[in-house]
Design a protein around this motif. Structure first.
Motif, short mmCIF file in Angstrom:
data_model
loop_
_atom_site.label_atom_id
_atom_site.label_comp_id
_atom_site.label_asym_id
_atom_site.label_seq_id
_atom_site.Cartn_x
_atom_site.Cartn_y
_atom_site.Cartn_z
N SER A 253 -7.83 73.75 30.47
CA SER A 253 -7.42 72.62 29.64
C SER A 253 -6.23 71.86 30.23
CB SER A 253 -7.03 73.12 28.25
OG SER A 253 -6.51 72.06 27.50
N THR A 254 -6.30 70.56 30.18
CA THR A 254 -5.14 69.72 30.52
C THR A 254 -4.61 69.05 29.26
OG1 THR A 254 -6.52 67.80 30.99
CG2 THR A 254 -5.94 69.22 32.84
N THR A 255 -5.18 69.40 28.11
CA THR A 255 -4.75 68.76 26.88
C THR A 255 -3.61 69.50 26.22
OG1 THR A 255 -6.42 69.93 25.60
CG2 THR A 255 -7.02 67.76 26.45
N GLY A 256 -3.39 70.75 26.61
CA GLY A 256 -2.30 71.52 26.02
C GLY A 256 -0.96 70.92 26.39
N ASN A 257 0.01 71.02 25.51
CA ASN A 257 1.33 70.48 25.83
C ASN A 257 2.33 71.60 26.08
OD1 ASN A 257 2.04 71.46 23.33
ND2 ASN A 257 2.30 69.47 22.39
N TYR A 258 1.87 72.86 26.10
CA TYR A 258 2.69 74.00 26.44
C TYR A 258 4.02 74.01 25.70
CZ TYR A 258 -0.86 74.28 29.93
OH TYR A 258 -2.08 74.34 30.55
N GLY A 259 3.95 73.68 24.42
CA GLY A 259 5.13 73.75 23.57
C GLY A 259 6.02 72.52 23.60
N ARG A 260 5.66 71.52 24.35
CA ARG A 260 6.52 70.33 24.43
C ARG A 260 6.25 69.40 23.28
NH1 ARG A 260 5.46 69.68 30.64
NH2 ARG A 260 6.72 71.36 31.29
N GLU B 134 9.04 79.10 27.21
CA GLU B 134 8.33 78.73 25.99
C GLU B 134 7.81 77.29 26.06
OE1 GLU B 134 7.62 80.76 23.33
OE2 GLU B 134 8.44 82.34 24.63
N THR B 135 8.68 76.37 26.45
CA THR B 135 8.29 74.95 26.49
C THR B 135 7.71 74.55 27.83
OG1 THR B 135 10.43 74.15 27.30
CG2 THR B 135 10.15 74.37 24.88
N ARG B 136 7.96 75.34 28.88
CA ARG B 136 7.55 75.07 30.26
C ARG B 136 8.31 73.87 30.83
NH1 ARG B 136 5.96 79.72 31.61
NH2 ARG B 136 5.02 78.90 33.49
N GLY B 137 9.42 73.52 30.23
CA GLY B 137 10.24 72.41 30.69
C GLY B 137 11.44 72.89 31.50
N CYS B 138 12.00 72.00 32.27
CA CYS B 138 13.18 72.29 33.09
C CYS B 138 14.43 72.23 32.22
CB CYS B 138 13.28 71.28 34.22
SG CYS B 138 14.70 71.52 35.29
N THR B 139 15.23 73.27 32.27
CA THR B 139 16.46 73.31 31.46
C THR B 139 17.63 72.62 32.14
OG1 THR B 139 17.11 75.46 32.35
CG2 THR B 139 15.73 75.46 30.34
N VAL B 140 17.46 72.24 33.40
CA VAL B 140 18.53 71.54 34.14
C VAL B 140 18.00 70.23 34.71
CG1 VAL B 140 19.84 73.63 34.68
CG2 VAL B 140 18.09 72.83 36.29
N LYS C 170 1.92 56.54 42.73
CA LYS C 170 1.30 56.69 41.41
C LYS C 170 0.51 58.00 41.40
CE LYS C 170 -1.68 54.33 38.07
NZ LYS C 170 -1.18 55.07 36.98
N THR C 171 0.91 58.92 40.54
CA THR C 171 0.24 60.20 40.47
C THR C 171 -1.03 60.09 39.63
OG1 THR C 171 1.51 60.86 38.55
CG2 THR C 171 2.37 61.51 40.69
N GLN C 172 -1.94 61.03 39.85
CA GLN C 172 -3.19 61.06 39.11
C GLN C 172 -3.20 62.21 38.11
OE1 GLN C 172 -6.15 61.28 42.18
NE2 GLN C 172 -6.06 59.10 42.57
N TYR C 173 -2.04 62.73 37.78
CA TYR C 173 -1.95 63.84 36.85
C TYR C 173 -0.66 63.72 36.05
CZ TYR C 173 -2.17 68.43 34.84
OH TYR C 173 -2.21 69.45 33.94
N ASP C 174 -0.71 64.08 34.79
CA ASP C 174 0.46 64.03 33.92
C ASP C 174 1.19 65.36 33.98
OD1 ASP C 174 2.33 63.82 31.92
OD2 ASP C 174 0.90 63.26 30.37
N CYS C 175 2.36 65.40 34.57
CA CYS C 175 3.13 66.63 34.72
C CYS C 175 3.49 67.26 33.37
CB CYS C 175 4.40 66.38 35.52
SG CYS C 175 4.07 65.99 37.26
N LEU C 176 3.55 66.48 32.30
CA LEU C 176 3.88 67.03 30.99
C LEU C 176 2.78 67.94 30.46
CD1 LEU C 176 5.58 63.97 29.29
CD2 LEU C 176 6.66 65.99 30.28
N LYS C 177 1.60 67.91 31.06
CA LYS C 177 0.50 68.77 30.64
C LYS C 177 0.36 69.99 31.55
CE LYS C 177 -2.07 64.97 28.63
NZ LYS C 177 -3.26 64.15 28.74
#
Length: 127
Positions: free
Chosen positions: A120-127, A77-83, A4-11
């Motif tokens: 900030s950990t509240t940003g969603n970096y475009g997601r 832009e989104t900071r997400g993985c494209t693959v 169980k992680t203590q951080y949300d990777c989406l942020k």
């Protein structure tokens, strides 16, 4: 075993994807080749490069405004993985502990600045 992680990777702005050496295996190369409908040798040449003794093959990087360079498969832009579905095994297993390096960085900066909002950990970096 799931940790169980203590951080949300989406942020996160894809901190782990900025690591200089993101190792890949033969299976990872085959998965990427299938994803892009390429022969494995072409995928190996296009997406990976020679690493070091510990990590003989690693993912190629591209320029990134936040970290200098980052995994070539990150959408800057989104900071997400494209693959995401074809990502290497090491990415599938990460994080393999409760907290990642970025989370540790956030804690350190907040303690140093005595300000919970410093990074900030509240940003969603475009997601």
């Amino acid at each position: 075993m799931t940790i169980k992680t203590q951080y949300d990777c989406l942020k996160c702005p894809a901190y782990c994807c900025s690591y200089e050496h993101i190792p890949v295996t033969g299976g990872d190369i085959k998965r990427l080749a299938k994803h892009f409908d390429l022969p494995a040798d072409e995928a190996k040449k296009k997406f990976t490069k020679k690493g070091d003794e510990e990590n003989p093959r690693v993912l190629r990087h591209k320029a990134d405004e936040h970290f200098g360079t980052i995994c070539r498969f990150i959408d800057t832009e989104t900071r997400g993985c494209t693959v995401y579905e074809a990502r290497p095994e090491i990415c599938r297993d990460f994080p393999n502990r409760k907290r990642c390096g970025y989370y540790e960085f956030l804690l350190h900066e907040r303690e140093t600045q005595e300000d919970e909002e410093w990074v900030s950990t509240t940003g969603n970096y475009g997601r």
